[in-house]
Design an enzyme around this catalytic site. Structure first.
Site, short mmCIF file in Angstrom:
data_model
loop_
_atom_site.label_atom_id
_atom_site.label_comp_id
_atom_site.label_asym_id
_atom_site.label_seq_id
_atom_site.Cartn_x
_atom_site.Cartn_y
_atom_site.Cartn_z
CD GLU A 156 39.44 -0.98 16.96
OE1 GLU A 156 39.07 -1.44 18.17
OE2 GLU A 156 39.32 0.14 16.74
CG ASP A 157 37.14 -2.97 21.12
OD1 ASP A 157 37.34 -2.54 20.11
OD2 ASP A 157 37.24 -2.71 22.10
CG ASP A 194 29.63 2.40 17.89
OD1 ASP A 194 28.75 2.04 17.52
OD2 ASP A 194 29.95 2.99 18.68
CG PHE A 228 27.67 0.58 26.00
CD1 PHE A 228 28.38 1.42 25.23
CD2 PHE A 228 28.59 0.12 27.31
CE1 PHE A 228 29.75 1.79 25.22
CE2 PHE A 228 29.62 0.53 27.44
CZ PHE A 228 30.51 1.33 26.36
NE ARG A 282 39.84 -2.06 29.65
CZ ARG A 282 39.44 -1.16 28.42
NH1 ARG A 282 39.09 -1.90 27.40
NH2 ARG A 282 39.65 0.30 28.48
P1 IMP Z 1 34.01 3.90 16.40
O1 IMP Z 1 35.25 4.68 16.36
O2 IMP Z 1 32.64 4.50 16.74
O3 IMP Z 1 33.93 2.71 15.44
O4 IMP Z 1 34.04 3.14 17.88
C1 IMP Z 1 35.20 2.23 18.07
C2 IMP Z 1 35.42 2.05 19.72
O5 IMP Z 1 34.48 2.80 20.43
C3 IMP Z 1 35.81 0.67 19.97
O6 IMP Z 1 37.03 0.41 19.62
C4 IMP Z 1 35.32 0.81 21.40
O7 IMP Z 1 36.52 1.26 22.13
C5 IMP Z 1 34.37 1.68 21.69
N1 IMP Z 1 32.77 1.29 21.98
C6 IMP Z 1 32.08 1.32 21.05
N2 IMP Z 1 30.83 0.82 21.08
C7 IMP Z 1 31.16 0.13 22.46
C8 IMP Z 1 30.43 -0.81 23.25
O8 IMP Z 1 29.35 -1.30 23.13
N3 IMP Z 1 30.98 -0.97 24.61
C9 IMP Z 1 32.42 -0.66 24.63
N4 IMP Z 1 33.01 0.21 24.03
C10 IMP Z 1 32.59 0.46 22.50
MG MG Z 2 38.59 0.05 20.84
#
Ligand code: IMP
Ligand code: MG
Length: 193
Positions: free
Chosen positions: A102-103, A106, A155, A168
């Site tokens: 994963e990138d 969050d 962010f 990206r």
């Molecule tokens: P989660 O489901 O809230 O853990 O979110 C994960 C996904 O939200 C990541 O794989 C990203 O695609 C997106 N995301 C969360 N924070 C950021 C950010 O700061 N920048 C860009 N994408 C984000």
């Molecule tokens: Mg993602």
């Protein structure tokens, strides 16, 4: 600042050298931990594709790769709280040592959902490697097994991560600085369900 500002106007959180060094360390850990196995790396599109490409090239053991695509955010940055698979895996993960890539981790919604969906296909193991961890934003109690960098609640864009599908292509991870700007960008803190 507005969303069409030059990408290089954004301040750097993690520069390309620092990212590259940390990824080599993560790959060494993964190569050691999976040394007698052939991990199956599953990249979560699109954000993880740049990280995945660098990570696999530093892994020194055999591994296989696949990708899945999910939608967890719309075109802005407000979480819908909903995650759905828009491109499924190409090959079965039954009996495989799956390492999700994963990138960013969050709220944990995406990983939690993927644990449930992929876990139902009986992998031998299921772990997560994430480049970034916004630990302070976690809503669901999930942890990554390999973390590149824990970052503050800002962010971030670049190195695969987007805002409205842009940025990206940046080499560095940059951030969108002021709370006022975040408001202009439409970002709100997702509420627990
Ligand atoms: P989660 O489901 O809230 O853990 O979110 C994960 C996904 O939200 C990541 O794989 C990203 O695609 C997106 N995301 C969360 N924070 C950021 C950010 O700061 N920048 C860009 N994408 C984000
Ligand atoms: Mg993602």
């Amino acid at each position: 600042m507005n969303p069409s500002s030059a990408a290089n106007d954004l301040p750097i959180l993690l520069d390309a050298d620092r990212i590259a060094n940390r990824i080599r360390e993560m790959a060494a850990d993964i190569s050691r931990d999976y040394r007698d196995r052939t991990p199956h790396l599953v990249g979560v599109l699109k954000g993880a594709w740049v990280f995945m490409a660098d990570l696999v090239r530093s892994i020194s053991i055999h591994c296989t790769v696949d990708f899945l695509s999910i939608q967890s955010y719309g075109s802005g940055t407000v979480s819908s709280g909903e995650v759905k698979i828009t491109k499924d895996l190409d090959v079965s993960i039954e009996g495989r040592d799956v390492l999700l890539v994963e990138d960013i981790l969050d709220t944990g919604r995406t990983y939690s959902y993927l644990q449930e969906i992929l876990g139902a296909h009986d992998p031998a193991s299921l772990k997560l490697a994430t480049l970034l961890d916004k630990h302070s934003r976690r809503i669901l109690p999930v942890e990554a097994d390999y973390v590149g960098f824990e970052i503050p609640d800002v962010f971030v864009v670049g190195y695969g991560l987007d805002f409205d599908q842009k940025y990206r292509n940046l080499n560095d991870v940059r951030y969108i600085p002021q709370p006022q700007t975040l408001f202009l960008f439409g970002k709100e803190t997702p509420k627990p369900e």
